[in-house]
Design an enzyme around this catalytic site. Structure first.
Site, short mmCIF file in Angstrom:
data_model
loop_
_atom_site.label_atom_id
_atom_site.label_comp_id
_atom_site.label_asym_id
_atom_site.label_seq_id
_atom_site.Cartn_x
_atom_site.Cartn_y
_atom_site.Cartn_z
N ARG A 87 16.87 -6.65 78.35
CA ARG A 87 16.82 -5.17 76.73
C ARG A 87 15.69 -6.34 76.52
NH1 ARG A 87 21.85 -3.50 76.87
NH2 ARG A 87 21.97 -5.55 77.11
N THR A 88 15.48 -7.63 76.40
CA THR A 88 14.59 -8.51 75.44
C THR A 88 13.75 -8.59 76.41
OG1 THR A 88 15.97 -9.56 73.98
CG2 THR A 88 13.98 -10.21 74.06
N LYS A 116 10.79 -29.10 90.50
CA LYS A 116 10.27 -30.94 90.97
C LYS A 116 9.85 -31.73 90.06
CE LYS A 116 7.29 -27.83 94.11
NZ LYS A 116 5.67 -27.50 93.88
N ARG A 137 12.11 -17.02 75.89
CA ARG A 137 13.26 -17.26 75.14
C ARG A 137 14.23 -18.37 76.28
NH1 ARG A 137 17.93 -12.83 76.24
NH2 ARG A 137 16.84 -11.85 74.15
N HIS A 170 16.09 -15.27 66.61
CA HIS A 170 15.80 -14.01 67.54
C HIS A 170 14.82 -13.21 66.59
CE1 HIS A 170 15.51 -11.95 70.83
NE2 HIS A 170 16.79 -11.42 71.22
C1 NCD Z 1 21.13 -10.89 71.80
C2 NCD Z 1 20.57 -12.27 73.12
O1 NCD Z 1 19.61 -12.36 73.64
O2 NCD Z 1 20.79 -12.84 71.51
N1 NCD Z 1 20.61 -9.90 73.34
C3 NCD Z 1 19.43 -9.14 72.60
O3 NCD Z 1 18.34 -9.87 72.61
N2 NCD Z 1 19.81 -8.23 72.72
C4 NCD Z 1 22.28 -11.36 71.68
C5 NCD Z 1 23.62 -11.03 72.65
O4 NCD Z 1 23.93 -12.02 74.01
O5 NCD Z 1 25.14 -11.19 72.40
#
Ligand code: NCD
Length: 356
Positions: A87-88, A116, A137, A170
């Site tokens: 999703r993200t 590398k 991320r 997040h």
């Molecule tokens: C979350 C995350 O990655 O922290 N998911 C997300 O970004 N929608 C929650 C999770 O992984 O449980």
């Protein structure tokens, strides 16, 4: 917005030692970064929510969609996702497409020169040569902050958006959660005064940690942290709530919280972070299903950052109070708003909307 504090003027070790809210003042400059929940004010949240709704409405018509696509057609974004994401990643990518930004990505560090022996810092510096924004991320908490600080010292500081760092922060998920709560409570007085329950793995759930803090910006909210003892919310978050004067309850008793909650924020067990078998305390007590629909409020909003496991039965997916699918789509609009604002082009949407 800029108060003169610049990342390039502070040594990393001094920056690292700052309290979170003070760190946030370093992210408001030019370019602005989105790194921690604590950098936001309520006014900024409200502006972002309004902008997201405007983008969404403008996008409904073809002429509007074409207008939006021209807004950032001179920009490119790098999506660097060193942890799994559906999703993200997709919603940031879709948000970029709405605004006409081209995107590039690295979704697996095994395909980058990190194999590398290149340092992640050098890898990111490389991205900044080709892109105008980094959406990232990373499994290491605080790494996105380090990246922003590092770029500020290269002469090519570009906006960094933290799309999840370690088990800590997040912020863009918290923004979409706030947007979803705002919209769910639109006709019942907004988020102020509401009871929000967080259920599940609150210790390692970074979405909960970011959202709990953002809710301190609202008046008279009460937070209920419902989890087995080994997975309860960290003391650092409770300290921040105390500091902000936000009321909260820490409990294992979901049944007593269900009837009073205006929003129930379910989370999955984050067993990828297990050190001492914390997840073995998982229990069916932290679950919501059809058997609870008569107990919760008629106006209750059930949220989940997703992915879900068994904590929400699929048989409640079509109940109007289950907003987690809508919540996911909201992510695309609020991220489009955030990206647009990061480039300082939000006025163009506001003007278009006024003439609309
Ligand atoms: C979350 C995350 O990655 O922290 N998911 C997300 O970004 N929608 C929650 C999770 O992984 O449980």
């Amino acid at each position: 917005m800029a108060d003169g504090k610049k990342l390039r003027d502070i040594a990393w070790k001094d920056f690292k030692a700052l309290p979170l809210t003070e760190k946030g003042t370093y992210f408001q400059g030019t370019p602005p970064h989105t790194l921690i929940a604590q950098q936001f004010t309520r006014k900024q949240l409200e502006e972002l929510c309004t902008l997201a709704t405007r983008i969404k409405r403008i996008n409904k018509r073809r002429a509007g969609a074409n207008f939006l696509k021209g807004l950032l057609s001179d920009k490119r974004a790098m999506l660097y996702f060193a942890q799994p994401s559906s999703r993200t990643y997709l919603s940031h990518n879709a948000a970029c497409q709405i605004l006409g930004l081209d995107t590039m990505d690295v979704r697996d560090t095994k395909t980058s020169s990190e194999v590398k022996g290149e340092s992640p810092e050098d890898t990111i510096r490389t991205f900044s040569s080709y892109a105008d924004m980094i959406i990232m991320r990373h499994p290491k908490g605080g790494f996105a902050e380090r990246v922003a600080w590092m770029l500020a010292h290269t002469g090519r500081e570009i906006p960094v958006l933290n799309a999840g760092s370690g088990s800590d922060q997040h912020p863009t998920q918290a923004l979409l959660d706030i947007y979803t709560l705002e919209r769910s409570f639109e006709d019942i007085g907004g988020v102020d005064g509401k009871h929000v329950a967080f259920v599940g793995d609150l210790l390692r759930g970074r979405t909960v940690r970011s959202l709990a803090w953002m809710l301190t910006l609202y008046k008279d909210v009460t937070l209920h942290f419902v989890a087995p003892e080994a997975l309860q919310i960290g003391q650092d978050i409770l300290d921040l709530l105390d500091e902000a004067g936000t009321k909260y309850e820490v409990t294992q008793d979901f049944a007593s919280v269900m009837p009073v909650a205006d929003a129930i924020y379910m989370t999955r067990i984050q067993d990828e972070w297990d050190e001492e078998g914390e997840s073995s305390t998982e229990s069916s007590d932290y679950h919501i299903g059809a058997e609870h629909l008569d107990i919760i409020k008629d106006t209750c909003a059930i949220l989940h950052p997703l992915p879900r496991r068994k904590e929400i039965s699929t048989d409640i997916d079509n109940d109007p109070r289950a907003v987690y699918w809508r919540q996911m789509r909201n992510g695309m609009w609020i991220r489009a708003a955030l990206i647009l604002q990061s480039f300082g082009r939000d006025d163009e949407v506001n003007k278009y909307y006024d003439d609309y």
